[in-house]
Design a protein around this motif. Structure first.
Motif, short mmCIF file in Angstrom:
data_model
loop_
_atom_site.label_atom_id
_atom_site.label_comp_id
_atom_site.label_asym_id
_atom_site.label_seq_id
_atom_site.Cartn_x
_atom_site.Cartn_y
_atom_site.Cartn_z
N LYS A 180 30.11 15.39 -55.83
CA LYS A 180 29.81 16.44 -54.84
C LYS A 180 30.09 17.81 -55.44
O LYS A 180 30.97 17.96 -56.28
N GLN A 223 10.81 18.85 -49.21
CA GLN A 223 11.35 18.97 -47.86
C GLN A 223 11.76 17.59 -47.34
O GLN A 223 11.22 16.56 -47.76
N ASP A 224 12.71 17.58 -46.40
CA ASP A 224 13.17 16.35 -45.77
C ASP A 224 12.21 16.00 -44.64
O ASP A 224 12.39 16.40 -43.49
N THR A 239 13.70 13.73 -41.59
CA THR A 239 14.48 14.45 -40.58
C THR A 239 13.57 15.24 -39.65
O THR A 239 13.80 15.29 -38.43
N THR A 250 27.17 22.57 -50.49
CA THR A 250 26.01 21.88 -49.92
C THR A 250 26.27 21.56 -48.45
O THR A 250 27.41 21.55 -47.99
N GLN A 251 25.19 21.30 -47.74
CA GLN A 251 25.29 20.85 -46.34
C GLN A 251 24.12 19.94 -46.05
O GLN A 251 23.00 20.18 -46.50
N GLU A 252 24.39 18.87 -45.34
CA GLU A 252 23.35 17.93 -44.98
C GLU A 252 22.79 18.28 -43.60
O GLU A 252 23.49 18.83 -42.76
N HIS A 253 21.50 17.96 -43.41
CA HIS A 253 20.89 18.29 -42.13
C HIS A 253 20.47 17.03 -41.38
O HIS A 253 19.35 16.89 -40.92
N GLU A 254 21.40 16.10 -41.28
CA GLU A 254 21.13 14.89 -40.50
C GLU A 254 21.23 15.20 -39.00
O GLU A 254 21.92 16.12 -38.59
N SER A 268 32.56 24.62 -49.83
CA SER A 268 31.45 23.66 -49.87
C SER A 268 30.19 24.36 -50.37
O SER A 268 29.85 25.45 -49.91
N ASP A 282 22.54 14.07 -35.42
CA ASP A 282 23.61 13.24 -34.86
C ASP A 282 23.10 12.44 -33.66
O ASP A 282 22.36 12.95 -32.81
#
Length: 322
Positions: free
Chosen positions: A109, A211-212, A215, A25-29, A23, A31
């Motif tokens: 992706k 930046q996000d 989040t 990429t990684q998402e920083h959502e 992988s 939970d």
């Protein structure tokens, strides 16, 4: 080192390169679990037989495709595995295309490809460097997790990157999906000003500058609520610009963008100047200190030398006895 989520071979011509897929990429959502409002009771999902109301274990669930009229064709997992192409774990490159010709809409992706062993690292490097030199990407297909993917393989600095892609029939036609779309704008003055605005707002692509924010606000909200505090954000919703005010809005936007660019340029120049002054001052300080040290050294040496040259005092002569 990360664990490969797929391993196999890149094949082009008669060359095979063993690789692992990772992988990129990684998402920083953040939970969230679900609860019944007003309680601390978790909401859980169960696989339930809609006729009996009983829960069904995962291993007893099969897939069925709706063929219409309430009729389904049931397919077993083993049957899907038997017809899956590419069981040889092969990334077979069909052709090489100019990277600039690919519409970004096809990209899905990103993954990193790395050599599986050190013995074949040279083959990996050869493909990577050749792709970089020609600005081309290899088009291939492979199977991962029970699904066939279309993919591009391209070079990015020291690594090969695999981009999974949408097939052509997976991309929707905007005319069919969205209906009537505006034709070309005939307003020459407005178009010219819009181009000026784009030019005034143009700059270099700096990914780290973005930046996000959402989040971060969610994290702050959770932290504040945990501490018993309340967080309130008030931002006005944007409103559509009236067509009659479009020219004025464009003109004001161009002026503002130019001011912002001028301000950024001045700040950058000031930082560079400050940096140069600090470097020059530091060098001058070192030079002065060295000069003082040298002068002191010369003075001491000269003092010692002068003392050495100073003639010794003569003793008085003794008188002879008569």
């Amino acid at each position: 080192m990360a664990r490969a989520i797929w391993s196999g071979y890149i094949n082009f011509g008669l060359v095979s390169v063993p690789v692992g897929l990772y992988s990129a990429t990684q998402e920083h959502e953040i939970d969230f679990h679900q609860f019944q409002k007003g309680t601390s009771d978790r909401i859980r999902y169960k696989r339930v037989n809609e006729r009996t109301g009983r829960e069904v274990p995962f291993e007893k669930i099969v897939k069925g495709h709706d063929v219409g009229g309430g009729e389904y064709v049931i397919v077993e997992p083993d049957e899907l595995d038997d017809i899956a192409p590419g069981k040889s774990r092969s990334l077979e490159i069909d052709t090489f295309v100019d990277l600039d010709e690919i519409d970004p809409m096809h990209f899905q992706k990103s993954y990193y490809l790395a050599p599986s062993d050190s013995e074949n690292a040279s083959s990996y490097a050869l493909l990577r460097d050749a792709l970089a030199k020609t600005n081309r990407a290899g088009i291939a297909k492979f199977v991962m997790r029970g699904k066939e993917y279309l993919a591009t393989i391209r070079a990015d600095d020291r690594v090969l990157v695999l981009e999974t892609m949408f097939f052509a029939d997976e991309i929707r036609d905007p005319d069919e999906e969205l209906g009537s779309l505006p034709r070309k704008s005939g307003a020459g003055k407005q178009l010219s000003m819009a181009v000026d605005l784009i030019e005034a707002m143009s700059g270099e692509w700096k990914p780290a500058a973005y930046q996000d924010i959402y989040t971060e606000r969610v994290k702050e909200l959770v932290k504040s609520k945990h501490q018993g505090k309340e967080v309130v954000y008030s931002e006005e919703e944007p409103q559509a610009t009236n067509p009659t005010d479009l020219v004025a809005a464009l003109r004001a936007s161009v002026e503002q963008a130019r001011k912002n660019r001028s301000s950024r340029t001045q700040k950058t120049a000031a930082k560079k100047t400050t940096g140069k002054k600090a470097t020059t001052k530091k060098a001058a300080t070192k030079k002065t200190a060295a000069g003082k040290k040298t002068a002191a050294g010369k003075k001491t040496a000269a003092g010692k030398k002068t003392a050495a040259k100073k003639p010794a005092a003569k003793k008085p002569a003794r008188k002879k006895a008569a």
